[in-house]
Structure formats: C-alpha cells, structure tokens
Design a protein around this motif. Sequence first.
Motif, PDB file in Angstrom:
ATOM      1  N   LEU A 242       0.856  -1.191   0.000  1.00 18.41           N
ATOM      2  CA  LEU A 242       0.000   0.000   0.000  1.00 18.41           C
ATOM      3  C   LEU A 242       0.889   1.236   0.000  1.00 18.41           C
ATOM      4  N   LEU A 243       0.719   2.090  -1.021  1.00 16.37           N
ATOM      5  CA  LEU A 243       1.598   3.243  -1.230  1.00 16.37           C
ATOM      6  C   LEU A 243       0.888   4.541  -0.873  1.00 16.37           C
ATOM      7  N   ASP A 244       1.445   5.297   0.056  1.00 19.87           N
ATOM      8  CA  ASP A 244       1.086   6.670   0.415  1.00 19.87           C
ATOM      9  C   ASP A 244      -0.392   6.967   0.211  1.00 19.87           C
ATOM     10  N   ALA A 245      -1.206   6.477   1.141  1.00 27.90           N
ATOM     11  CA  ALA A 245      -2.654   6.615   0.992  1.00 27.90           C
ATOM     12  C   ALA A 245      -3.310   6.900   2.331  1.00 27.90           C
ATOM     13  N   GLY A 246      -4.205   7.891   2.337  1.00 23.28           N
ATOM     14  CA  GLY A 246      -5.040   8.144   3.510  1.00 23.28           C
ATOM     15  C   GLY A 246      -6.271   7.265   3.442  1.00 23.28           C
ATOM     16  N   ILE A 247      -6.164   6.023   3.904  1.00 25.55           N
ATOM     17  CA  ILE A 247      -7.238   5.036   3.795  1.00 25.55           C
ATOM     18  C   ILE A 247      -8.349   5.370   4.791  1.00 25.55           C
ATOM     19  N   PRO A 248      -9.597   5.488   4.344  1.00 28.92           N
ATOM     20  CA  PRO A 248     -10.693   5.865   5.250  1.00 28.92           C
ATOM     21  C   PRO A 248     -10.809   4.948   6.465  1.00 28.92           C
ATOM     22  N   GLY A 249     -10.779   5.568   7.638  1.00 31.48           N
ATOM     23  CA  GLY A 249     -10.907   4.838   8.882  1.00 31.48           C
ATOM     24  C   GLY A 249      -9.643   4.137   9.337  1.00 31.48           C
ATOM     25  N   ILE A 250      -8.572   4.195   8.527  1.00 31.47           N
ATOM     26  CA  ILE A 250      -7.350   3.440   8.824  1.00 31.47           C
ATOM     27  C   ILE A 250      -6.143   4.370   8.934  1.00 31.47           C
ATOM     28  N   THR A 251      -5.685   4.926   7.819  1.00 31.63           N
ATOM     29  CA  THR A 251      -4.531   5.833   7.847  1.00 31.63           C
ATOM     30  C   THR A 251      -4.929   7.281   7.608  1.00 31.63           C
ATOM     31  N   LEU A 252      -6.192   7.527   7.278  1.00 32.18           N
ATOM     32  CA  LEU A 252      -6.654   8.895   7.055  1.00 32.18           C
ATOM     33  C   LEU A 252      -6.877   9.583   8.390  1.00 32.18           C
ATOM     34  N   PRO A 253      -6.307  10.799   8.599  1.00 31.36           N
ATOM     35  CA  PRO A 253      -6.555  11.520   9.852  1.00 31.36           C
ATOM     36  C   PRO A 253      -8.039  11.779  10.059  1.00 31.36           C
ATOM     37  N   ASP A 254      -8.454  11.837  11.319  1.00 36.58           N
ATOM     38  CA  ASP A 254      -9.864  12.052  11.630  1.00 36.58           C
ATOM     39  C   ASP A 254     -10.341  13.447  11.245  1.00 36.58           C
ATOM     40  N   ALA A 255      -9.418  14.399  11.177  1.00 34.05           N
ATOM     41  CA  ALA A 255      -9.786  15.773  10.836  1.00 34.05           C
ATOM     42  C   ALA A 255      -8.783  16.341   9.848  1.00 34.05           C
ATOM     43  N   VAL A 256      -9.265  17.211   8.968  1.00 30.17           N
ATOM     44  CA  VAL A 256      -8.376  17.886   8.034  1.00 30.17           C
ATOM     45  C   VAL A 256      -7.524  18.884   8.805  1.00 30.17           C
ATOM     46  N   PRO A 257      -6.197  18.810   8.727  1.00 27.54           N
ATOM     47  CA  PRO A 257      -5.358  19.748   9.475  1.00 27.54           C
ATOM     48  C   PRO A 257      -5.528  21.170   8.965  1.00 27.54           C
ATOM     49  N   LEU A 258      -5.419  22.127   9.877  1.00 29.31           N
ATOM     50  CA  LEU A 258      -5.555  23.536   9.513  1.00 29.31           C
ATOM     51  C   LEU A 258      -4.214  24.228   9.344  1.00 29.31           C
ATOM     52  N   ASP A 259      -3.133  23.559   9.730  1.00 27.15           N
ATOM     53  CA  ASP A 259      -1.797  24.091   9.525  1.00 27.15           C
ATOM     54  C   ASP A 259      -1.520  24.169   8.028  1.00 27.15           C
ATOM     55  N   PRO A 260      -1.228  25.363   7.488  1.00 30.59           N
ATOM     56  CA  PRO A 260      -1.018  25.486   6.033  1.00 30.59           C
ATOM     57  C   PRO A 260       0.069  24.580   5.482  1.00 30.59           C
ATOM     58  N   ASP A 261       1.057  24.226   6.307  1.00 30.40           N
ATOM     59  CA  ASP A 261       2.132  23.355   5.824  1.00 30.40           C
ATOM     60  C   ASP A 261       1.660  21.930   5.583  1.00 30.40           C
TER      61      ASP A 261
ATOM     62  N   SER B  51       5.956   4.560   2.202  1.00 32.08           N
ATOM     63  CA  SER B  51       5.870   6.004   2.367  1.00 32.08           C
ATOM     64  C   SER B  51       6.882   6.673   1.458  1.00 32.08           C
ATOM     65  N   ALA B  52       6.732   7.983   1.285  1.00 29.19           N
ATOM     66  CA  ALA B  52       7.681   8.768   0.503  1.00 29.19           C
ATOM     67  C   ALA B  52       8.295   9.834   1.399  1.00 29.19           C
ATOM     68  N   SER B  53       9.500  10.227   1.065  1.00 29.52           N
ATOM     69  CA  SER B  53      10.186  11.225   1.892  1.00 29.52           C
ATOM     70  C   SER B  53       9.397  12.533   1.964  1.00 29.52           C
ATOM     71  N   HIS B  54       8.609  12.838   0.925  1.00 35.96           N
ATOM     72  CA  HIS B  54       7.825  14.065   0.890  1.00 35.96           C
ATOM     73  C   HIS B  54       6.378  13.754   0.504  1.00 35.96           C
ATOM     74  N   GLY B  55       5.848  12.643   1.020  1.00 29.35           N
ATOM     75  CA  GLY B  55       4.500  12.213   0.685  1.00 29.35           C
ATOM     76  C   GLY B  55       3.448  12.745   1.630  1.00 29.35           C
ATOM     77  N   SER B  56       2.281  12.129   1.578  1.00 32.31           N
ATOM     78  CA  SER B  56       1.134  12.581   2.381  1.00 32.31           C
ATOM     79  C   SER B  56       1.060  11.909   3.742  1.00 32.31           C
ATOM     80  N   ILE B  57       1.428  10.626   3.816  1.00 34.86           N
ATOM     81  CA  ILE B  57       1.370   9.857   5.066  1.00 34.86           C
ATOM     82  C   ILE B  57       2.809   9.544   5.479  1.00 34.86           C
ATOM     83  N   PRO B  58       3.317  10.163   6.543  1.00 39.47           N
ATOM     84  CA  PRO B  58       4.742  10.028   6.870  1.00 39.47           C
ATOM     85  C   PRO B  58       5.204   8.592   7.123  1.00 39.47           C
TER      86      PRO B  58
END
Length: 310
Positions: free
Chosen positions: A141-160, A255-262
């Motif tokens: 599984l490559l760099d994926a915010g999987i619903p209910g699994i690896t996806l954060p519960d809330a969208v971060p508000l930090d612009p970075d 994961s990727a060095s500059h991906g979505s899921i660290p």
Amino acid sequence: MNDTATTAHRPLALLPLPDIAGFTHRWVDVNGVRLHAVEGGRPNGPAVVLLAGFPQTWWAWRTVMPGLALRFRVIAIDLPGQGHSDRPHGSYDTHTVASLVQSAVTELGVPKYWLVAHDIGAWVAFSWALNHAQLLHGVALLDAGIPGITLPDAVPLDPDRAWKTWHFAFHMVPDLPETLLTGRERDYVSWFLTAKALYPDTFDSAEIDHYAAAVAAEDGLRALLSYYRDAAESARKNHEALGRGRVTVPVLGVSASHGSIPDMAASLRPWADHTHGIVIPGAGHFIPDEQPEAIVDALTTFIERADTAK
C-alpha cells in the motif's frame, strides 16, 4: 497541446489508448461493468496486480511495469471510474469496488496474486485484503489516507499540511465540485500532479493531458468523486470487517520522503498482523512516477522475502 477541451465528455471508446511494448489490453465484464486491464510479463510467473489512484489511471505504472515484468506476470487495472473502465452509478465504497475488481482478476485467470496499490487504489486494496485474503499472497500500500485506517480524523488547519488533504472535504460536497470543475479538469489535474510531486516538472504536458482527458471523459469526474463521497461507508465497512479479524496477509507500507502519510507502516500495524515499512527517498505523493526503479526493487524484495518466510 492541451486537448482536454476536445476530449471532455467524449465517449469512452474514443479516449486514446496508449501502449507499452510487451503488454496487451484486456477488457472484462463483471456484473454489467466493463473493466480495463493491461497485462504482460512472465505468463507463468507470480502474478502482481496494480491499482492506481486519483487523478490517474493504469498509466501511472507505465515505468514500473517493464521492470516487474522481468520476474512477474503483471496486470494493471483501471478501477471503476478510471481510464478505460466503465463509470457505473451506484456505490463506490471500497468493499463494493474490491469485490467487483477481484472478480475481474479471477476472470483473467489469476487464482492468487500480490496486490500493489496507490492512493484510492490502496483504499480498495485494504478492503480487498480484509475480505479476500485467501486470494492474496500479500499487499503493498503506497502513500494513501485510507478511510478509517490511515486517514486523519480531521483535516489539518496548519497550512504546511492542509494542502495535502484539503480535497477530501471538497470532494465530498454534493454537486459543487462538478459545477466548479467541469470544463476545467485539466487545471485541476495539473494542480495535483505538480503540487504533490516532489519536483513540479515530474509530469510533462502530455501526461497531464492524458490524465485530464480520462477524468473528463464520459462522467469520469462524477465517478472519481464518488470514492470520496462514499468514504464514510468505506470506513464503516472496514471497521466492521476488522471486528471479524485483522489483515492476515503480509503487508508492505510504502511512504515517501515528501509524501502525504509520513509512516504508512505505523498507521497500518494496528490493523495488520505482518507489516513491514519502507520510505522511498526523493519522492512526493506519486511514488511510482517519481521513483519507479526504487518501487520495482522494493516490491521484488517484499515478494521474495515473503516467499522465503513461508
């Protein structure tokens, strides 16, 4: 040349169909849905099934497939809504989609296989592993915010960080994305491919045109947004299945060095018994495009290690 305007809403049969030397296009009809696959490699080798994510098609694996084909039978599949597969109405929750695509793999004569998936393809692959483990040797599984699994519960508000996941909420809004994006599919696809790759010139104009045309063709935008709109149902079914048992096949979290899921592996370990993780350096979210040789090496090592451990 930007050809999205001329291909927007074109019938799917008229969408250009690129080729890779040594690979053959296949179509499979399952429950009234026609799915597109591209197959090549060693006919008697271990089978590897590839699933791409948003906003791509099977073509995302084009530079990975020849390397894998040296050792494996390789099958890249367009999910419902992607590329040259149908865009059915109905549920796009990942359990429903996984069952449909798994049936297509069986129709292609593949009894057991390794499953490799990126982004929304990985959403589908995780649910696949929960429900069809008997058909799998293992799953990457490559760099994926999987619903209910690896996806954060809330969208971060930090612009970075917010720019990496803001689209989840936007895609879930009824009707508005279609209103804003129809006719501007190329602009939208271009943003994802340039912003989420480590280097903004990773994708050339022709590649952007290819993916944008596939999104625009024959209701593709509505179909792809449906994966996000049904994400809550995917998460619910994931946890319902996990109540019956964890993922039991070997799992590689990439994961990727500059991906979505660290750290994909750390996010997956609570749900899977045998998880190994790697980080691909020099890559953003689109790892197969950015570091194809590293992906071929990582997958080959994963498969050989898992085979040895049996």
